[in-house]
Design a protein around this motif. Structure first.
Motif, PDB file in Angstrom:
ATOM      1  N   MET A 181      32.629  26.594  27.236  1.00 34.42           N
ATOM      2  CA  MET A 181      32.683  25.898  28.526  1.00 34.42           C
ATOM      3  C   MET A 181      32.606  26.915  29.664  1.00 34.42           C
ATOM      4  N   GLN A 182      31.784  26.615  30.648  1.00 31.70           N
ATOM      5  CA  GLN A 182      31.615  27.526  31.777  1.00 31.70           C
ATOM      6  C   GLN A 182      32.855  27.522  32.659  1.00 31.70           C
ATOM      7  N   ALA A 183      33.302  28.707  33.063  1.00 34.37           N
ATOM      8  CA  ALA A 183      34.502  28.823  33.887  1.00 34.37           C
ATOM      9  C   ALA A 183      34.248  28.335  35.305  1.00 34.37           C
ATOM     10  N   LEU A 184      35.274  27.730  35.901  1.00 38.06           N
ATOM     11  CA  LEU A 184      35.243  27.376  37.310  1.00 38.06           C
ATOM     12  C   LEU A 184      35.710  28.575  38.135  1.00 38.06           C
ATOM     13  N   HIS A 185      35.050  28.802  39.245  1.00 38.67           N
ATOM     14  CA  HIS A 185      35.459  29.864  40.164  1.00 38.67           C
ATOM     15  C   HIS A 185      36.185  29.202  41.342  1.00 38.67           C
ATOM     16  N   ILE A 186      37.494  29.452  41.412  1.00 40.27           N
ATOM     17  CA  ILE A 186      38.354  28.815  42.409  1.00 40.27           C
ATOM     18  C   ILE A 186      38.860  29.868  43.388  1.00 40.27           C
ATOM     19  N   GLY A 187      38.654  29.621  44.672  1.00 39.80           N
ATOM     20  CA  GLY A 187      39.170  30.506  45.703  1.00 39.80           C
ATOM     21  C   GLY A 187      40.519  30.028  46.207  1.00 39.80           C
ATOM     22  N   ILE A 188      41.349  30.968  46.630  1.00 44.38           N
ATOM     23  CA  ILE A 188      42.655  30.645  47.192  1.00 44.38           C
ATOM     24  C   ILE A 188      42.867  31.487  48.443  1.00 44.38           C
ATOM     25  N   LEU A 189      43.137  30.823  49.570  1.00 42.21           N
ATOM     26  CA  LEU A 189      43.610  31.535  50.760  1.00 42.21           C
ATOM     27  C   LEU A 189      45.128  31.531  50.668  1.00 42.21           C
ATOM     28  N   ASN A 190      45.693  32.669  50.319  1.00 41.58           N
ATOM     29  CA  ASN A 190      47.127  32.793  50.069  1.00 41.58           C
ATOM     30  C   ASN A 190      47.824  33.225  51.351  1.00 41.58           C
ATOM     31  N   ILE A 191      48.455  32.285  52.036  1.00 44.50           N
ATOM     32  CA  ILE A 191      49.134  32.576  53.299  1.00 44.50           C
ATOM     33  C   ILE A 191      50.631  32.265  53.216  1.00 44.50           C
ATOM     34  N   MET A 192      51.137  32.175  51.995  1.00 40.93           N
ATOM     35  CA  MET A 192      52.558  31.964  51.809  1.00 40.93           C
ATOM     36  C   MET A 192      53.326  33.243  52.117  1.00 40.93           C
ATOM     37  N   HIS A 193      54.626  33.110  52.378  1.00 47.91           N
ATOM     38  CA  HIS A 193      55.460  34.278  52.668  1.00 47.91           C
ATOM     39  C   HIS A 193      55.660  35.133  51.418  1.00 47.91           C
ATOM     40  N   ASP A 194      55.790  34.497  50.266  1.00 50.36           N
ATOM     41  CA  ASP A 194      55.993  35.212  49.003  1.00 50.36           C
ATOM     42  C   ASP A 194      54.669  35.279  48.244  1.00 50.36           C
ATOM     43  N   LYS A 195      53.776  36.124  48.731  1.00 46.08           N
ATOM     44  CA  LYS A 195      52.397  36.116  48.240  1.00 46.08           C
ATOM     45  C   LYS A 195      52.280  36.460  46.765  1.00 46.08           C
ATOM     46  N   GLU A 196      53.045  37.430  46.302  1.00 44.79           N
ATOM     47  CA  GLU A 196      52.945  37.802  44.893  1.00 44.79           C
ATOM     48  C   GLU A 196      53.425  36.674  43.992  1.00 44.79           C
ATOM     49  N   ALA A 197      54.558  36.060  44.346  1.00 43.47           N
ATOM     50  CA  ALA A 197      55.061  34.933  43.560  1.00 43.47           C
ATOM     51  C   ALA A 197      54.095  33.761  43.619  1.00 43.47           C
ATOM     52  N   THR A 198      53.513  33.518  44.796  1.00 46.30           N
ATOM     53  CA  THR A 198      52.541  32.431  44.942  1.00 46.30           C
ATOM     54  C   THR A 198      51.322  32.679  44.068  1.00 46.30           C
ATOM     55  N   SER A 199      50.858  33.922  44.048  1.00 44.03           N
ATOM     56  CA  SER A 199      49.724  34.270  43.198  1.00 44.03           C
ATOM     57  C   SER A 199      50.035  33.994  41.734  1.00 44.03           C
ATOM     58  N   GLN A 200      51.212  34.386  41.305  1.00 47.65           N
ATOM     59  CA  GLN A 200      51.609  34.155  39.911  1.00 47.65           C
ATOM     60  C   GLN A 200      51.676  32.663  39.602  1.00 47.65           C
ATOM     61  N   ARG A 201      52.196  31.890  40.549  1.00 45.22           N
ATOM     62  CA  ARG A 201      52.303  30.443  40.315  1.00 45.22           C
ATOM     63  C   ARG A 201      50.925  29.810  40.129  1.00 45.22           C
ATOM     64  N   PHE A 202      49.972  30.188  40.984  1.00 47.83           N
ATOM     65  CA  PHE A 202      48.649  29.564  40.876  1.00 47.83           C
ATOM     66  C   PHE A 202      47.900  30.039  39.637  1.00 47.83           C
ATOM     67  N   HIS A 203      48.086  31.281  39.259  1.00 51.83           N
ATOM     68  CA  HIS A 203      47.473  31.718  38.011  1.00 51.83           C
ATOM     69  C   HIS A 203      48.026  30.918  36.835  1.00 51.83           C
ATOM     70  N   ARG A 204      49.284  30.538  36.909  1.00 55.30           N
ATOM     71  CA  ARG A 204      49.883  29.775  35.835  1.00 55.30           C
ATOM     72  C   ARG A 204      49.402  28.315  35.845  1.00 55.30           C
ATOM     73  N   VAL A 205      49.468  27.659  37.006  1.00 54.08           N
ATOM     74  CA  VAL A 205      49.147  26.228  37.021  1.00 54.08           C
ATOM     75  C   VAL A 205      47.658  25.971  36.860  1.00 54.08           C
ATOM     76  N   LEU A 206      46.821  26.967  37.165  1.00 54.88           N
ATOM     77  CA  LEU A 206      45.381  26.787  36.999  1.00 54.88           C
ATOM     78  C   LEU A 206      44.894  27.268  35.635  1.00 54.88           C
ATOM     79  N   SER A 207      45.810  27.768  34.822  1.00 51.58           N
ATOM     80  CA  SER A 207      45.454  28.201  33.476  1.00 51.58           C
ATOM     81  C   SER A 207      45.721  27.048  32.510  1.00 51.58           C
ATOM     82  N   THR A 208      44.691  26.282  32.251  1.00 46.08           N
ATOM     83  CA  THR A 208      44.824  25.143  31.349  1.00 46.08           C
ATOM     84  C   THR A 208      43.863  25.310  30.169  1.00 46.08           C
ATOM     85  N   PRO A 209      44.249  24.829  28.997  1.00 46.89           N
ATOM     86  CA  PRO A 209      43.342  24.942  27.844  1.00 46.89           C
ATOM     87  C   PRO A 209      42.086  24.095  28.006  1.00 46.89           C
ATOM     88  N   GLU A 210      42.168  23.109  28.879  1.00 46.76           N
ATOM     89  CA  GLU A 210      41.023  22.204  29.048  1.00 46.76           C
ATOM     90  C   GLU A 210      39.873  22.833  29.838  1.00 46.76           C
TER      91      GLU A 210
END
Length: 268
Positions: free
Chosen positions: A1-30
């Motif tokens: 399956m071809q990967a989706l390329h998703i952009g994120i403008l990360n403007i949260m105060h806790d940028k590193e934690a936010t990055s980790q959260r999105f890497h987790r929630v966007l990592s799906t087996p589907e």
């Protein structure tokens, strides 16, 4: 399956934690996903970009954004500030216009949703009497593929000081309110024709995010009175907080990625 390329403008105060959260929630087996993170150039105009930011993200590049399959604009703890006073508001507006002009599916979260609704539709925001902060049950007003698998009463965390004008939303025919809290606070708004999704909860949050947010505000302004997150747990204890929205989190982001993949297939 071809990967989706998703952009994120990360403007949260806790940028590193936010990055980790999105890497987790966007990592799906589907659906495989490649994430491209950006920061607004104007936010760091005249000063050095912190190493912690430069290590995670690239400066916003609209030419690169135009090639992506989907895009997320995060929230930011600036909802009490007028839009005109945000240093990077023009850069954000240019980004939003680029996304629409290239038919790129957009997911705007919390303050990002407020800024987008104001930019595209002139919807105004107003300050709430107190911060909407905690884990709340929701009611589904309109069936939508994004809420597939979620049942009435599903819970999600909210953390914001402002809300969008309900009368203006109702008077805008292109917008549809899909879900709200049981108290009527916004959760999900859509304009399917423009491939726009506006979410007012922080469904990307992990189990510790509300606790960390509470402690951050308390340390920043100890002279103020802050209430712990409603329907969560007492953040001064060392107990492990519940993660009641985990299933809703997985289903929503899986649904959104599936929608992005469908729209890409149509364009191809």
């Amino acid at each position: 399956m071809q990967a989706l390329h998703i952009g994120i403008l990360n403007i949260m105060h806790d940028k590193e934690a936010t990055s980790q959260r999105f890497h987790r929630v966007l990592s799906t087996p589907e659906q495989p996903v490649v994430i491209h993170e950006y920061y607004p150039r104007q936010h760091y105009a005249g000063r050095l970009v912190p190493d912690s930011v430069a290590r995670l993200m690239q400066p916003l590049n609209l030419s690169a954004v135009a090639q992506l399959d989907g895009f997320i604009v995060t929230g930011a703890p600036i909802e009490t500030i007028p839009f005109s006073q945000i240093t990077y508001i023009q850069e954000l507006r240019d980004l939003m216009e680029t996304l629409v002009s290239h038919r790129i599916p957009q997911l705007y979260l919390c303050w990002g949703a407020m800024a987008a609704l104001n930019h595209f539709y002139g919807i105004t925001k107003h300050r709430l009497p107190h911060k909407l902060f905690g884990v709340y049950p929701h009611q589904i007003l309109q069936e939508t593929p994004l809420l597939a698998g979620l049942t009435p009463g599903f819970v999600a965390p909210h953390a914001r000081y402002a809300e969008m004008d309900a009368d203006q939303l109702a008077a805008t025919p292109d917008l549809r309110v899909d879900a709200v809290t049981t108290a009527g606070d916004l959760f999900l708004v859509e304009n399917g024709h423009q491939r726009q999704t506006f979410m007012f909860a922080h469904l990307e949050y992990d189990r510790w995010a509300l606790v960390h947010e509470y402690r951050r505000e308390l340390l920043a302004h100890p002279e103020r009175t802050y209430h712990p997150a409603e329907n969560d747990f007492e953040p001064t204890t060392m107990a492990v907080p519940p993660f009641a929205w985990q299933t809703s989190q997985h289903r929503f982001f899986t649904n959104w990625l599936a929608q992005v993949a469908q729209w890409r297939a149509v364009q191809v």
